[in-house]
Scaffold this motif. Structure first.
Motif, PDB file in Angstrom:
ATOM      1  N   SER A 316      29.483   7.476  46.114  1.00  0.00           N
ATOM      2  CA  SER A 316      29.447   6.019  46.221  1.00  0.00           C
ATOM      3  C   SER A 316      30.711   5.506  46.918  1.00  0.00           C
ATOM      4  O   SER A 316      30.671   4.528  47.667  1.00  0.00           O
ATOM      5  N   TYR A 317      31.832   6.184  46.684  1.00  0.00           N
ATOM      6  CA  TYR A 317      33.088   5.825  47.347  1.00  0.00           C
ATOM      7  C   TYR A 317      33.007   6.146  48.848  1.00  0.00           C
ATOM      8  O   TYR A 317      33.439   5.343  49.690  1.00  0.00           O
ATOM      9  N   LEU A 318      32.435   7.307  49.186  1.00  0.00           N
ATOM     10  CA  LEU A 318      32.282   7.651  50.604  1.00  0.00           C
ATOM     11  C   LEU A 318      31.406   6.625  51.318  1.00  0.00           C
ATOM     12  O   LEU A 318      31.681   6.233  52.452  1.00  0.00           O
ATOM     13  N   ARG A 319      30.329   6.181  50.639  1.00  0.00           N
ATOM     14  CA  ARG A 319      29.434   5.192  51.229  1.00  0.00           C
ATOM     15  C   ARG A 319      30.195   3.888  51.506  1.00  0.00           C
ATOM     16  O   ARG A 319      30.037   3.276  52.575  1.00  0.00           O
ATOM     17  N   LYS A 320      31.013   3.467  50.553  1.00  0.00           N
ATOM     18  CA  LYS A 320      31.794   2.244  50.746  1.00  0.00           C
ATOM     19  C   LYS A 320      32.784   2.395  51.895  1.00  0.00           C
ATOM     20  O   LYS A 320      32.999   1.472  52.683  1.00  0.00           O
ATOM     21  N   MET A 321      33.397   3.578  51.986  1.00  0.00           N
ATOM     22  CA  MET A 321      34.403   3.799  53.018  1.00  0.00           C
ATOM     23  C   MET A 321      33.799   3.863  54.429  1.00  0.00           C
ATOM     24  O   MET A 321      34.500   3.667  55.412  1.00  0.00           O
ATOM     25  N   THR A 326      28.031   3.143  59.933  1.00  0.00           N
ATOM     26  CA  THR A 326      26.905   4.062  60.109  1.00  0.00           C
ATOM     27  C   THR A 326      25.913   3.848  58.976  1.00  0.00           C
ATOM     28  O   THR A 326      26.237   3.251  57.941  1.00  0.00           O
ATOM     29  N   ALA A 327      24.714   4.345  59.182  1.00  0.00           N
ATOM     30  CA  ALA A 327      23.758   4.428  58.081  1.00  0.00           C
ATOM     31  C   ALA A 327      24.126   5.636  57.224  1.00  0.00           C
ATOM     32  O   ALA A 327      24.760   6.580  57.701  1.00  0.00           O
ATOM     33  N   THR A 328      23.757   5.614  55.959  1.00  0.00           N
ATOM     34  CA  THR A 328      24.006   6.746  55.080  1.00  0.00           C
ATOM     35  C   THR A 328      22.710   7.146  54.387  1.00  0.00           C
ATOM     36  O   THR A 328      21.883   6.291  54.068  1.00  0.00           O
ATOM     37  N   LEU A 329      22.546   8.427  54.170  1.00  0.00           N
ATOM     38  CA  LEU A 329      21.426   8.960  53.412  1.00  0.00           C
ATOM     39  C   LEU A 329      21.971   9.820  52.284  1.00  0.00           C
ATOM     40  O   LEU A 329      22.904  10.593  52.488  1.00  0.00           O
TER      41      LEU A 329
END
Length: 418
Positions: A316-321, A326-329
């Motif tokens: 969840s932290y990587l997604r925020k960063m 980019t899109a994330t999956l």
């Protein structure tokens, strides 16, 4: 730490554990796998596999069924297949860089180079190069020996790389100490068992607010260490904690955030994709800081420097960063990722083409280690960064113009249901 070839350590429920060897090459089927795959119905588990199979058949004599034969006995090659699938889905750019962060002993890179060699006819018009980000001189030597036979040039002139060579399959390889030194361009990034080894900050919620967990001398045992709470706020509590945080104990890896920002920026600008494979969670766990010595749990504060220290990745932290660049999956569990990549079909084909009890037992044991939720199946995760246009068609001026459906992203179930 997963999708491990047999030569690397598999982490079991208690973490690091060395498995027995997978089935030998002689046990792998030599023909007939294609018909086995085609006979499958339109089930959800094989949709992406069939999609990739049809694409490769249209481009050359090597089918997915042929190079997927080693997928179960050497699952690291699935990562190479994942990158090739994305290269095809984005229109087969004329060049791509494969960039691995922290490549360990070079095992995964070696596996992926083997996939590229098997797909030589498909990649014949593509300029492929490998770029390894490695700070350890000892590991870079091991990587060079495995990948090039030790034939490398140290400190090449007019280049940000500190070492260069040519792989045994003829692909140029360069080594760097920082991801920022890797040249720009369309690239695929791999971070496999990389983020969980980066330093973390630990925080504890108290009646007086957030406090950082620190390491200090134990006053009762002067030659030992202990955890203590900071007496007040530290700079880290002000910078790294999110206002919406609901957990009482949090681990944050700022270095991981910086690296993800760099990856997202590069992918946004140059295209490509990043695949992160690691132990972790989606913002749900608290205290995951552990030590391992000789593949056994080890007190993180005892005999510092003699054990490997690790903390689960907070996806969840990587997604925020990624900051929306980019899109994330994902993250999705390993067992789901492997199912979507066709591992169940592979298992059945391998079992049908092997005729001795020992091989059957090895295959079933390997499958269980990779897929069992109590072993590797649920504790290892896959997470991807992709350009936004990879998932959504860019807006066009003429709204009436029909747009063909975008190909699905191999391994990730989110798109299978759309």
């Amino acid at each position: 730490m997963v999708l491990l070839p047999a030569r690397r350590a598999l982490l079991a429920a208690g973490r690091r554990w060395l498995p027995p060897h997978y089935a030998p090459a002689a046990a792998r089927p030599s023909s007939g796998a294609g018909s086995e795959l085609e006979s499958e119905g339109p089930g959800r588990d094989t949709a992406l596999l069939r999609h990739l199979l049809l694409k490769l058949r249209a481009t050359g004599p090597v089918t997915v069924a042929e190079y997927m034969r080693e997928a179960l006995t050497n699952p690291g090659q699935l990562i190479g297949i994942w990158f090739v699938s994305e290269w095809i889905a984005t229109g087969k750019p004329r060049a791509f860089q494969l960039v691995e962060l922290g490549p360990g002993r070079g095992t995964l890179t070696d596996d992926m180079l083997r996939v590229f060699k098997q797909l030589a006819s498909l990649l014949s018009k593509c300029d492929v190069s490998v770029h390894l980000v490695e700070v350890s001189p000892k590991l870079s030597e091991i990587q060079a020996l495995r990948l090039t036979g030790g034939k490398v040039q140290s400190k090449p002139e007019d280049n940000s790389a500190y070492m260069k060579g040519i792989s045994k399959t003829g692909i140029p390889i360069s080594w760097y100490r920082d991801i920022q030194d890797v040249p720009p361009g369309y690239s695929f990034y791999l971070a496999h068992e990389f983020f969980d080894a980066l330093p973390i900050h630990k925080f504890q919620r108290t009646e007086k607010g957030w406090r950082e967990v620190l390491v200090d001398i134990d006053p009762e045992v002067p030659d030992q260490l202990r955890f203590v709470l900071s007496p007040s706020h530290t700079p880290a509590t002000e910078i790294f904690l999110q206002p919406e945080e609901t957990r009482d104990h949090v681990e944050v890896c700022p270095e991981a955030g910086v690296i993800v920002q760099r990856l997202a920026s590069r992918i946004e600008e140059d295209g490509g994709a990043a695949l992160v494979a690691d132990y972790g969670h989606d913002g749900t766990k608290t205290d995951t800081f552990r030590g391992f010595r000789d593949h056994k749990l080890h007190d993180v504060l005892t005999a510092p420097g003699t054990a490997d220290l690790t903390a689960d990745v907070d996806f969840s932290y990587l997604r925020k960063m990624a900051q929306g660049r980019t899109a994330t999956l994902g993250p999705i569990k390993q067992r789901e990722f492997l199912k979507n990549m066709g591992i169940d079909v592979r298992l059945q084909v391998l079992l049908q083409n092997s005729h001795d009890t020992a091989t059957h037992k090895q295959l079933l044991h390997s499958y269980d280690m990779l897929m069992n939720p109590k072993k590797m199946g649920d504790c290892f995760n896959f997470f991807a960064l992709l350009p936004h246009q990879r998932l959504v068609h860019p807006d066009k001026k003429d709204k009436r113009e029909s747009k063909p459906p975008l190909p699905p992203v191999a391994g990730f179930s989110e798109l299978l249901m759309k």
